[in-house]
Each structure stands twice: as structure tokens, then as C-alpha cells.
Design a protein around this motif. Sequence first.
Motif, PDB file in Angstrom:
ATOM      1  N   ALA A 137       0.828  -1.212   0.000  1.00  0.00           N
ATOM      2  CA  ALA A 137       0.000   0.000   0.000  1.00  0.00           C
ATOM      3  C   ALA A 137       0.862   1.261   0.000  1.00  0.00           C
ATOM      4  O   ALA A 137       0.421   2.324  -0.437  1.00  0.00           O
ATOM      5  CB  ALA A 137      -0.927  -0.008   1.212  1.00  0.00           C
ATOM      6  N   HIS A 138       2.102   1.136   0.517  1.00  0.00           N
ATOM      7  CA  HIS A 138       3.003   2.288   0.544  1.00  0.00           C
ATOM      8  C   HIS A 138       3.979   2.283  -0.630  1.00  0.00           C
ATOM      9  O   HIS A 138       5.001   2.973  -0.582  1.00  0.00           O
ATOM     10  CB  HIS A 138       3.775   2.323   1.872  1.00  0.00           C
ATOM     11  CG  HIS A 138       2.908   2.729   3.028  1.00  0.00           C
ATOM     12  ND1 HIS A 138       2.730   1.938   4.137  1.00  0.00           N
ATOM     13  CD2 HIS A 138       2.138   3.822   3.230  1.00  0.00           C
ATOM     14  CE1 HIS A 138       1.897   2.542   4.981  1.00  0.00           C
ATOM     15  NE2 HIS A 138       1.519   3.676   4.447  1.00  0.00           N
ATOM     16  N   GLN A 141       2.918   3.742  -6.306  1.00  0.00           N
ATOM     17  CA  GLN A 141       1.472   3.502  -6.186  1.00  0.00           C
ATOM     18  C   GLN A 141       0.954   2.527  -7.246  1.00  0.00           C
ATOM     19  O   GLN A 141      -0.050   2.782  -7.901  1.00  0.00           O
ATOM     20  CB  GLN A 141       0.724   4.825  -6.271  1.00  0.00           C
ATOM     21  CG  GLN A 141       1.201   5.817  -5.213  1.00  0.00           C
ATOM     22  CD  GLN A 141       0.109   6.796  -4.804  1.00  0.00           C
ATOM     23  OE1 GLN A 141      -0.748   7.146  -5.596  1.00  0.00           O
ATOM     24  NE2 GLN A 141       0.146   7.216  -3.556  1.00  0.00           N
ATOM     25  N   TYR A 174      -0.187  -0.431  -6.615  1.00  0.00           N
ATOM     26  CA  TYR A 174      -1.119  -1.438  -6.094  1.00  0.00           C
ATOM     27  C   TYR A 174      -2.311  -0.843  -5.368  1.00  0.00           C
ATOM     28  O   TYR A 174      -2.193   0.164  -4.660  1.00  0.00           O
ATOM     29  CB  TYR A 174      -0.373  -2.388  -5.140  1.00  0.00           C
ATOM     30  CG  TYR A 174       0.871  -2.974  -5.744  1.00  0.00           C
ATOM     31  CD1 TYR A 174       0.788  -3.898  -6.796  1.00  0.00           C
ATOM     32  CD2 TYR A 174       2.137  -2.579  -5.307  1.00  0.00           C
ATOM     33  CE1 TYR A 174       1.937  -4.425  -7.362  1.00  0.00           C
ATOM     34  CE2 TYR A 174       3.290  -3.108  -5.871  1.00  0.00           C
ATOM     35  CZ  TYR A 174       3.186  -4.020  -6.905  1.00  0.00           C
ATOM     36  OH  TYR A 174       4.330  -4.536  -7.472  1.00  0.00           O
ATOM     37  N   GLN A 175      -3.446  -1.497  -5.558  1.00  0.00           N
ATOM     38  CA  GLN A 175      -4.636  -1.236  -4.762  1.00  0.00           C
ATOM     39  C   GLN A 175      -4.822  -2.495  -3.914  1.00  0.00           C
ATOM     40  O   GLN A 175      -5.121  -3.570  -4.457  1.00  0.00           O
ATOM     41  CB  GLN A 175      -5.822  -1.013  -5.715  1.00  0.00           C
ATOM     42  CG  GLN A 175      -7.070  -0.523  -5.035  1.00  0.00           C
ATOM     43  CD  GLN A 175      -6.879   0.836  -4.364  1.00  0.00           C
ATOM     44  OE1 GLN A 175      -6.352   1.757  -4.960  1.00  0.00           O
ATOM     45  NE2 GLN A 175      -7.285   0.940  -3.107  1.00  0.00           N
ATOM     46  N   VAL A 176      -4.608  -2.382  -2.615  1.00  0.00           N
ATOM     47  CA  VAL A 176      -4.552  -3.571  -1.767  1.00  0.00           C
ATOM     48  C   VAL A 176      -5.891  -3.824  -1.086  1.00  0.00           C
ATOM     49  O   VAL A 176      -6.448  -2.927  -0.446  1.00  0.00           O
ATOM     50  CB  VAL A 176      -3.448  -3.419  -0.685  1.00  0.00           C
ATOM     51  CG1 VAL A 176      -3.390  -4.660   0.203  1.00  0.00           C
ATOM     52  CG2 VAL A 176      -2.098  -3.155  -1.332  1.00  0.00           C
ATOM     53  N   ALA A 217      -1.192   0.984   8.479  1.00  0.00           N
ATOM     54  CA  ALA A 217      -1.455   1.475   7.117  1.00  0.00           C
ATOM     55  C   ALA A 217      -1.389   3.003   7.067  1.00  0.00           C
ATOM     56  O   ALA A 217      -1.021   3.595   6.047  1.00  0.00           O
ATOM     57  CB  ALA A 217      -2.809   0.986   6.626  1.00  0.00           C
ATOM     58  N   ALA A 248      -2.465   5.486   4.091  1.00  0.00           N
ATOM     59  CA  ALA A 248      -2.829   4.639   2.938  1.00  0.00           C
ATOM     60  C   ALA A 248      -4.250   4.082   3.089  1.00  0.00           C
ATOM     61  O   ALA A 248      -4.891   3.709   2.102  1.00  0.00           O
ATOM     62  CB  ALA A 248      -1.829   3.484   2.808  1.00  0.00           C
ATOM     63  N   THR A 256      -4.903   3.547  -0.855  1.00  0.00           N
ATOM     64  CA  THR A 256      -4.370   2.384  -1.579  1.00  0.00           C
ATOM     65  C   THR A 256      -4.622   1.087  -0.822  1.00  0.00           C
ATOM     66  O   THR A 256      -4.237   0.024  -1.279  1.00  0.00           O
ATOM     67  CB  THR A 256      -2.844   2.542  -1.813  1.00  0.00           C
ATOM     68  OG1 THR A 256      -2.233   2.905  -0.577  1.00  0.00           O
ATOM     69  CG2 THR A 256      -2.561   3.602  -2.860  1.00  0.00           C
ATOM     70  N   LEU A 257      -5.266   1.174   0.352  1.00  0.00           N
ATOM     71  CA  LEU A 257      -5.551  -0.042   1.126  1.00  0.00           C
ATOM     72  C   LEU A 257      -6.967  -0.016   1.684  1.00  0.00           C
ATOM     73  O   LEU A 257      -7.376   0.969   2.292  1.00  0.00           O
ATOM     74  CB  LEU A 257      -4.534  -0.180   2.270  1.00  0.00           C
ATOM     75  CG  LEU A 257      -4.628  -1.448   3.148  1.00  0.00           C
ATOM     76  CD1 LEU A 257      -3.224  -1.887   3.598  1.00  0.00           C
ATOM     77  CD2 LEU A 257      -5.522  -1.296   4.373  1.00  0.00           C
TER      78      LEU A 257
END
Length: 309
Positions: free
Chosen positions: A23-24, A28, A30-32, A49, A52, A56-57
Amino acid sequence: APRTVLISGCSSGIGLELAVQLAHDPRQRYQVVATMRDLGKKGTLEAAAGEALGQTLTVAQLDVCSDESVAQCLSCIQGGEVDVLVNNAGVGLVGPLEGLSLAAMQNVFDTNFFGAVRLVKAVLPSMKRRRQGHIVVVSSVMGLQGVVFNEVYAASKFAMEGFFESLAVQLLQFNIFISLVEPGPVVTEFEGKLLEQVSTAEFPGTDPDTLSYFRDLYLPASRELFHNVGQSPQDVAKVIVKVIGSARPPLRRRTNTRYTPLIALKAMDPSGSLYVRTSHCLLFRWPRLLNLGLRCLACSCFRTPVWPR
Ligand code: NAD
């Protein structure tokens, strides 16, 4: 567009670390979707997190042992499209076989093996349609070598190794990759949970010799092994992040080089004796050797013409 990564078992340990690191990602990528069986335990993950969370998480409920839970979780992902699936959820089981119930053994297979199979079945049709995808499996060195008093856990990881190696052949045709990550000991709640189980377990029906080998030889050796060569979940997660980011992901990736000699014994001697007898010596003859960090494998086992009986 960022790749959607679904990870099982993110309330602690390797899964939690992996979710946070992805996520970090500085780019960027990834979309977790960080999933866990019990959302009541999401506090640690959410705190780790940081900003994020919600960006992204996202956190979602997922019990790998339940069809409904898997279906429900996937229905919340846009188009149900998972680009990277990480089968991380797992449970251990140690102790003398005679004293373990079949139900406890079946739970290990239901979680470790069938849990992963259930998730793969759910994401595969969409991956195949799109001709892309990556399935990462948190296996173990115990998926490559049997370990004393870990028969059922090792068997569940061997099952994963066989299943995913077989599947990898077909999936290459669909541009879908499989990666089995094989950590050695990792210092997470995993070991603590096991030790807690065995401290109260009585292992009914087990003879005194076996019980003593387990309690007086195996448990102390195992504790020291974790202490001396155990990796952090952060380090294991780093390896998995690399595997996920690679253009041509490997089928197998070990995380702890200290285990290479023990695994090499299997390849060196196709009869299997060298591995079994060396492991036997390490526990029953020279348990202190284990504590020298598994680097002393050129022990006299190799040279002794008469193997211990
Ligand atoms: P951990 O106990 O911290 O994490 C395991 C996670 O799986 C937990 O969050 C747990 O709640 C979850 N889980 C268990 N049953 C589940 C279910 N039915 N549905 C969803 N989640 C479930 O331990 P860890 O060390 O982070 O373990 C992660 C993986 O790494 C496991 O597959 C384990 O077998 C593997 N592994 C661990 C070690 C080690 O020494 N810790 C070594 C090699 C491989």
C-alpha cells in the motif's frame, strides 16, 4: 492503472506487513484489499497502514474456509477482478501424532490447502478471461522438506507445492503466473500460538519416550531456532513485494539462505536417507548444532559410515 492485490490473513504477521508495504509502494502500483477472518482485529493493520487506509488499502472480511465469505468478499471488488492473489492465511500444528485429533489435522488442511484452492477457484475464471494474473502462495521450507513433529503442517504445505506446481503448467498458457514463497522460521504470532497450544495440550495416548523427545528435545531446539535464524515478517514481506513486482515471477522463492544446505541434502541423495539421517542427528544427537545456525551441516553425519539406527 494500479493492480488489485487481494491478500488473505492480514490481521497479523506476514500478511499484515505485506499489505502495508504494497500500500506504501512509492510508485502507487497497487490497490490492496487486505482481508481477515475477524474484522474485530483490524486495529493493528489500520494503524500500520496510516494514510494509505481508504486510499491504496481497504480492509475486508474473508474466511478462507467459507464459500459464502469468499463470494461476498469478491462481490465487493470492482468487477470481481483480482490481478494478484496472495494466499497467506495459514495455521500450524505441532506435536506427537498419536496425541493429535483428526479434527485438528483436518482444520490445517481446510485452512492451508483447501483455503487456497477455494480462493484460486474463485479468481481464476476472471484471470483466464483477461489472460493475466499472478497467484502468490505463502508456502514454507516445510513444503520442501519434512520436519519432525510437524508432519501434518508439512503435509499441508507439500500439498500446496504439488497443487500449484501442477497448475502452473496450464496457467502459463493463459499468461498467469504462480509463485510459491518458502520462508524458514519467521517471528510472528504463528509460533506463539503454537507454543500456547502445546503448553496446555496433553497429547493423550502418547508414550512417555515420544512425549519427552517432543518436550525436552524438539521444543527447546525449535525455540532457539526461531531465536537464532528467525526472520522478521518485514523481511519476508520485502521478498514477496519483489516477487509481485517482477516481470517474470519465479515459481519458487526461498526467503532464508540458512536453509539452503538442509534442502540441498534432498537433491544430493535421491534415496532420501541423507536428509532423514542428518535431520535425525540434528535433533537426537547434536541438538546444539541446530543453534549454530544450520551452518554446521558438514557435520560428521556425512562421514559416518554407519548411520545411527
Ligand atoms: P500469523 O499467525 O501471524 O498469520 C496467519 C494469519 O492467517 C492470521 O492472521 C490468521 O488469523 C489467519 N487465518 C487463519 N485461519 C484463517 C481463515 N480461516 N481465514 C482467514 N484467515 C485465517 O502467522 P504468519 O507467520 O504471518 O503466517 C502467514 C503464513 O506464513 C502462513 O501460511 C504460514 O503457514 C506461513 N509461514 C509461517 C512461518 C513462520 O515461521 N511464522 C514460516 C513459514 C511459512
